[in-house]
Design a protein around this motif. Structure first.
Motif, short mmCIF file in Angstrom:
data_model
loop_
_atom_site.label_atom_id
_atom_site.label_comp_id
_atom_site.label_asym_id
_atom_site.label_seq_id
_atom_site.Cartn_x
_atom_site.Cartn_y
_atom_site.Cartn_z
N ASN A 4 5.52 119.61 8.29
CA ASN A 4 6.36 119.34 7.13
C ASN A 4 7.62 118.63 7.60
O ASN A 4 8.01 118.75 8.76
N VAL A 5 8.27 117.94 6.66
CA VAL A 5 9.55 117.32 6.97
C VAL A 5 10.51 118.42 7.41
O VAL A 5 10.58 119.48 6.81
N ILE A 25 10.68 115.78 12.55
CA ILE A 25 9.80 115.02 11.66
C ILE A 25 10.59 114.69 10.40
O ILE A 25 11.07 115.59 9.70
N VAL A 26 10.76 113.39 10.13
CA VAL A 26 11.54 112.95 8.98
C VAL A 26 10.66 112.41 7.85
O VAL A 26 11.14 112.23 6.73
N GLU A 27 9.38 112.17 8.14
CA GLU A 27 8.45 111.71 7.11
C GLU A 27 7.03 112.05 7.54
O GLU A 27 6.66 111.88 8.69
N VAL A 28 6.25 112.56 6.59
CA VAL A 28 4.83 112.86 6.81
C VAL A 28 4.05 111.84 6.01
O VAL A 28 4.17 111.78 4.78
N ARG A 29 3.25 111.02 6.68
CA ARG A 29 2.53 109.95 5.99
C ARG A 29 1.08 110.30 5.67
O ARG A 29 0.44 109.61 4.89
N TYR A 37 3.25 110.92 11.64
CA TYR A 37 4.59 111.39 11.30
C TYR A 37 5.62 110.37 11.78
O TYR A 37 5.45 109.78 12.85
N VAL A 38 6.68 110.21 11.00
CA VAL A 38 7.83 109.46 11.47
C VAL A 38 8.76 110.50 12.09
O VAL A 38 9.14 111.48 11.44
N ARG A 40 12.29 111.37 14.40
CA ARG A 40 13.58 110.96 14.95
C ARG A 40 13.79 111.80 16.20
O ARG A 40 13.98 113.01 16.13
N GLU A 46 13.65 106.30 16.29
CA GLU A 46 12.59 106.77 15.39
C GLU A 46 11.30 106.06 15.74
O GLU A 46 11.31 104.89 16.11
N LEU A 48 6.78 106.07 14.81
CA LEU A 48 5.60 106.57 14.13
C LEU A 48 4.72 107.25 15.18
O LEU A 48 4.35 106.62 16.18
#
Length: 60
Positions: A4-5, A25-29, A37-38, A40, A46, A48
């Motif tokens: 999760n973010v 984790i700043v984004e879950v695609r 995950y993106v 940081r 940052e 992928l």
């Protein structure tokens, strides 16, 4: 692997003398928390990430 973010990801080093990397984790695609995950990382960059067996997700 599910995340999760806000969760942390730890990438273990595959070579002696190279430190492990940690990041947030700043984004879950993927769907339902699946990769990619993106992330940081602690040094500010940052990326992928498609986590492999050398990665661990720590819940927030």
């Amino acid at each position: 692997m599910r995340a999760n973010v806000g969760d942390q990801i730890l990438v273990h080093s595959r070579a002696v003398g190279i430190p492990e990397q940690t990041g947030e984790i700043v984004e879950v695609r993927g769907a339902d928390g699946a990769p990619p995950y993106v992330v940081r990382f602690d040094d500010g960059h940052e990326s992928l990430v498609f986590p492999g067996p050398d990665c661990v997700v720590r819940p927030h």
